[in-house]
Each structure stands twice: as C-alpha cells, then as structure tokens.
Design an enzyme around this catalytic site. Structure first.
Site, mmCIF file in Angstrom:
data_model
loop_
_atom_site.group_PDB
_atom_site.id
_atom_site.type_symbol
_atom_site.label_atom_id
_atom_site.label_comp_id
_atom_site.label_asym_id
_atom_site.label_seq_id
_atom_site.Cartn_x
_atom_site.Cartn_y
_atom_site.Cartn_z
ATOM 1 N N HIS A 1 -1.428 0.244 -4.362
ATOM 2 C CA HIS A 1 -0.200 -0.368 -3.833
ATOM 3 C C HIS A 1 -0.168 -1.877 -4.074
ATOM 4 C CE1 HIS A 1 3.176 -0.888 -1.019
ATOM 5 N NE2 HIS A 1 2.502 -1.894 -0.494
ATOM 6 N N ASP B 1 -2.255 -6.277 6.794
ATOM 7 C CA ASP B 1 -0.978 -6.191 6.077
ATOM 8 C C ASP B 1 -0.248 -7.531 6.179
ATOM 9 O OD1 ASP B 1 1.448 -5.433 4.991
ATOM 10 O OD2 ASP B 1 1.703 -3.661 6.237
HETATM 11 C C1 HEM Z 1 4.728 1.550 5.393
HETATM 12 C C2 HEM Z 1 4.828 1.044 4.184
HETATM 13 C C3 HEM Z 1 3.887 0.017 3.616
HETATM 14 C C4 HEM Z 1 2.604 -0.247 3.937
HETATM 15 C C5 HEM Z 1 1.728 0.454 4.960
HETATM 16 C C6 HEM Z 1 2.171 -1.347 3.106
HETATM 17 C C7 HEM Z 1 0.908 -1.899 3.125
HETATM 18 C C8 HEM Z 1 0.510 -2.954 2.342
HETATM 19 C C9 HEM Z 1 -0.809 -3.506 2.326
HETATM 20 C C10 HEM Z 1 -1.961 -3.030 3.186
HETATM 21 C C11 HEM Z 1 -0.823 -4.516 1.429
HETATM 22 C C12 HEM Z 1 -2.038 -5.375 1.025
HETATM 23 C C13 HEM Z 1 -2.171 -6.574 1.858
HETATM 24 C C14 HEM Z 1 -1.070 -7.568 1.680
HETATM 25 O O1 HEM Z 1 -1.001 -8.273 0.663
HETATM 26 O O2 HEM Z 1 -0.226 -7.633 2.565
HETATM 27 C C15 HEM Z 1 0.499 -4.619 0.886
HETATM 28 C C16 HEM Z 1 0.901 -5.551 -0.041
HETATM 29 C C17 HEM Z 1 2.188 -5.670 -0.486
HETATM 30 N N1 HEM Z 1 3.231 -4.804 -0.264
HETATM 31 FE FE1 HEM Z 1 3.199 -3.218 0.950
HETATM 32 N N2 HEM Z 1 3.214 -1.710 2.305
HETATM 33 C C18 HEM Z 1 4.284 -0.904 2.592
HETATM 34 C C19 HEM Z 1 5.521 -0.929 2.004
HETATM 35 C C20 HEM Z 1 5.923 -1.855 1.080
HETATM 36 C C21 HEM Z 1 7.252 -1.929 0.514
HETATM 37 C C22 HEM Z 1 8.401 -0.974 0.811
HETATM 38 C C23 HEM Z 1 7.263 -3.011 -0.307
HETATM 39 C C24 HEM Z 1 8.389 -3.586 -1.125
HETATM 40 C C25 HEM Z 1 9.254 -2.894 -1.801
HETATM 41 C C26 HEM Z 1 5.943 -3.614 -0.254
HETATM 42 C C27 HEM Z 1 5.571 -4.748 -0.923
HETATM 43 C C28 HEM Z 1 4.337 -5.309 -0.884
HETATM 44 C C29 HEM Z 1 4.011 -6.550 -1.533
HETATM 45 C C30 HEM Z 1 4.957 -7.452 -2.326
HETATM 46 C C31 HEM Z 1 2.660 -6.782 -1.289
HETATM 47 C C32 HEM Z 1 1.832 -7.983 -1.740
HETATM 48 C C33 HEM Z 1 1.258 -7.805 -3.087
HETATM 49 C C34 HEM Z 1 0.573 -9.064 -3.554
HETATM 50 O O3 HEM Z 1 0.919 -10.140 -3.147
HETATM 51 O O4 HEM Z 1 -0.320 -8.959 -4.369
HETATM 52 N N3 HEM Z 1 5.161 -2.871 0.592
HETATM 53 N N4 HEM Z 1 1.299 -3.637 1.449
#
Ligand code: HEM
Length: 447
Positions: A355, A258
C-alpha cells in the site's frame, strides 16, 4: 497520529486557555471564570501533585472536584482559533473525538437562506471553539444552550464547513462551482451507499473531549433549523492526547501507524499541495482561495480477515512494520522508503503491491494529500463482524492531483484492498477561513 504529533502540525493556531485573567467574555459558563483566573497547566498539575503522560510537559492531568475550582488541564484548555486564513480542522492535530454531518438544503431554501445559515453556524462555531455556550435563542427556538459542555474548556474543538456540488445549483450559483467539485470517478472497489454519501453542506467537528464534540454537533444540527435537513451523520475517534508516553503518529483499527507519509506543514510545497491558491485564472473561483477540497470516504475494515494474517504478512501488505511504522527497506518510522532495495533473495523489500509503495507521491507524479482521518466503530453487524474502519478524510488543493490518481492506482493492485470496503463517499469544497467579522462562505454567497 497523536494530537501532539508534529506530522500534521505542532500547535499552530492553538492556544491554551486558563493562564489568568482572560475570562471576561460575558460568558454564561459557570465554571469558566474561576478556571480562567486560575493558573495554567503547570500550576494545576503542581497544585495537585499529579502529572501523567510525559509529552514534553504539555499534557498534565489535574484531578478535579466540583467544589474545588481547578485550572483546566492542557487538554481542556487548548483552544483553536476560528478566524484565520484557513478554516480550522485541516492542519489541527488529530482530535480524540469527531463527528461528520452532511445536510441538504430544505425545499425552498436558496442563496439567502444558505447565507443566513452560514452566518449562524459561523457565529456558533466561534463561540463553541472559544469554550463558550451557544448564544441562546438557537434558530430552532429552544432558546438555551444544551449544557452538554458546561464544565469543559474548548478542548481543541474545531468546526469546519464545506459545500458539495449540488449546493451550487440549489443556491443559483452554478457558474461559481469550481471544476474540482466534478464528481469523483467510480472505482472497482466501491460499494457506495448513496444515502450516506455526498450532501449539499458538510460539517466536520473534532474535539479532544467527547462531550464537547457532541455539544457542537447538537448546536450545528439545531442551527440548521428549517434551512437544511440532515442527510447523513458519522462518528469517529482517535487516540486521546496524553495516552502515549511520547507524542507519536496515531494508529488505525488495523493497528498500523497511519499518517507517517503525510505532507508536513514545514515542507516548502505544503500549502501548494493542500490549499487552493489565490489569483487563479478565473475570478469566479476566487472565493475558494485559502480553502481546500475534502474527500471523505467511509472505509470499512474487514478486521476478522485482517487479524488472521500473521504480523509479517500484515507488514508486507503495507510495506511498513506494524510495530513501529518503519519501512521494510530499513531504518525508523521517519526514514524515507527505499522502493528499489532488494533482500538477499533479490526480491523487493517493499513488495510491488504494498500500500505505501502504490500510494507514494514518488510513484504518482508527486500526487499527495493530507490524510486526517477518524476511526469509527458502529457496533457489531448481524453477521458478527465489527462495523468498524476509517472515516478517511483527505485534504488537497485539487482532487485530480491528490485523491483521484492515487485511489485509481490503489484500486488496480493494492494488497490492502481485499481487507477494505469503501461504503460511502463525499467531495466538498471547503472555503478559506473567515476573517474577523466575516462568516465562512461569505465571499461566495455575498459577491
Ligand atoms: C482504511 C483504509 C486505509 C488504511 C488502513 C491505510 C493505511 C495506510 C498506512 C498504514 C500507511 C503507511 C503509513 C503512512 O505513511 O501513513 C498509508 C500510507 C498512505 N496511504 Fe493509506 N490507508 C488507507 C486508505 C488510503 C486511501 C483511500 C488513500 C488514497 C486514495 C491512501 C493514501 C495513502 C498515502 C498517500 C500514503 C502515504 C504514502 C507515502 O507517503 O509514501 N490510503 N496508508
């Protein structure tokens, strides 16, 4: 991500204590002088013959005994600078232990008392981040440091301060409240507990040692004295530096890597995305130049449900492989996602509701934020489920071009949503870093 990962930064703003002779701080810290006069990491590791964790030689481990002064390991000796253009704890690599604490100003406390508190807090943060005890005579009148961190070095401690919307009314500064602090809109997935949300003042503490972090938490609470009362407090953690064979992006409690897609400090638009620029249209908000906005969400993970999913389905929920973080469109963790690539069956390899697809800047008119979370575990709930998840903290120059549009979109169709519950929320304006001789927030409170 691991503290040593370069996804947030390398070691920008971090130095290592212990490389001889710099201990003349007038410190009351019994171990400090002997440690600081001794050799640095390589010397310590060499002397004990014990080097564990092959993180490019940066994470040696020295066995210690009370009666045999030994140089601090690189974990203990790493120091983050308090003064600077930006506050610490934003681009600092993730730390192993974290505390978030929010306060409300006490009845009768206004701008003058808030300024005195920010001055006390800044002085304490500066000392603690240098690995020194608090000055003695804490505002609560106990007159001595708690001693909790006496044997440890700075351990990458950071203390970061922010102001919530209500702070500006209470201090008579309503006209200086920046528009970025307008309340976040409601989201359908919200199950927010107001007692654990918001707050006039917010402090984020992170360190690579749990005792060092707790020591700072106690100091911050004690210095609040009669000026501010605790509204809520949360505790979190990340992987310990040196726990993995090579520096890597952290995993969260769902097991996912993450932080991969985070903006990188080397990106040409990093500052523009994360920090409030100077010289905006309105001089009223100039105090926030070099600062940022922190959105803080306590997001419970429904782990019993999540863990029932086969790994291939977990991978499709995110659009990346749990094992190594690689996008389902192919490559390795750092390969860019190909959102248009289809498999032999004609279906998108990264599903429509994945996601990482829904949150990607590419699909959000470039909206991006720096996610810098701590995991949390507050025990087992009465129904037997773990009260665990993510203290999601994201940093951006403007919440309306960061968190808000992305969360709106996630709220409508994220495959991860059924496994999450947003339980608390806060939005804080985090002033720029204090210059030498200045305290955090001085440009707001004294001009
Ligand atoms: C417990 C809640 C969440 C979990 C477990 C989670 C998990 C992840 C994972 C595994 C990734 C893919 C790896 C990475 O690029 O970091 C990701 C990407 C991302 N997440 Fe989350 N996330 C959560 C909540 C959120 C929330 C609330 C937001 C914003 C409103 C968010 C925004 C993003 C963004 C902007 C990316 C990167 C996308 C990219 O650059 O392509 N996430 N998240």
């Amino acid at each position: 991500m691991s503290g040593r990962s370069s996804n947030i930064t390398g070691n920008a703003g971090r130095t290592e204590k212990g490389s001889g002779g710099s201990g003349g701080t007038g410190s009351h810290h019994p171990g400090a002088l002997s440690r600081r006069r001794l050799l640095g990491t390589a010397g310590a590791a060499g002397a004990t013959g014990l080097v564990l964790g092959a993180t490019g030689g940066a994470a040696g481990y020295a066995a210690t005994r009370d009666d045999a002064p030994t140089a601090l390991t690189s974990v203990g000796s790493s120091e983050v600078m308090f003064h600077g253009k930006h506050q610490p704890g934003i681009t600092t690599p993730l730390q192993a232990s974290g505390h978030l604490i929010a306060f409300d100003l006490a009845p009768g406390a206004g701008r003058k008392e808030a300024a005195a508190l920010m001055r006390r807090w800044s002085a304490a943060a500066q000392r603690l981040m240098a690995g020194e005890p608090t000055a003695g005579g804490a505002a609560d009148g106990t007159g001595h440091d708690t001693g909790i961190a006496l044997d440890a070095g700075p351990s990458s401690l950071t203390v970061t301060f922010g102001f919530g919307a209500a702070f500006f009314e209470r201090t008579g500064l309503a006209d200086r409240r920046p528009p970025g602090l307008d309340p976040l809109p409601p989201f359908s997935a919200d199950h927010l507990d107001s007692a654990r949300s918001d707050g006039d003042l917010w402090v984020q503490i992170g360190a690579d040692d749990a005792l060092v972090a707790f020591h700072a938490l106690r100091a911050v609470q004690k210095e609040a004295a009669s000026t501010a009362t605790v509204r809520w407090q949360m505790n979190g953690f990340n992987r310990t530096p040196g726990a993995t064979a090579k520096p890597m992006t952290a995993r969260n409690l769902m097991g996912q890597i993450d932080g991969t897609g985070n903006p990188k400090p080397a990106d040409s638009d990093f500052d523009q995305r994360v920090f409030v620029p100077s010289g905006g249209d309105n001089a009223k908000y100039e105090w926030l130049a070099g600062g940022s906005y922190a959105v803080v969400r306590r997001i419970r993970m429904l782990l019993d449900d999540w863990e029932k999913l086969p790994v291939e389905r977990q991978d499709r929920v995110i659009g990346r492989r749990r094992a190594d973080g690689a996008p389902l469109s192919g490559g390795t963790e750092t390969t860019a996602m190909d959102l248009d690539k289809a498999g032999p069956d004609g279906k998108l390899l990264i599903p429509d509701n994945a996601h990482a697809r829904i949150s990607s800047p590419e699909r959000n008119s470039g909206a991006a934020m720096l996610r810098r979370p701590f995991s949390y575990h507050d025990g087992i709930a009465t129904d037997g489920t773990p009260d665990a998840g993510l203290l999601f903290i994201c940093w951006q120059a403007d919440p309306l071009r960061g968190f808000v549009p992305v969360q709106r979109k996630l709220d409508r169709g994220d495959a991860l949503s059924p496994f999450l519950r947003h339980e608390a929320s806060g939005l804080f304006a985090v002033p720029g870093g204090a210059a030498a001789g200045e305290y955090v927030g001085q440009r707001l409170l004294e001009s």
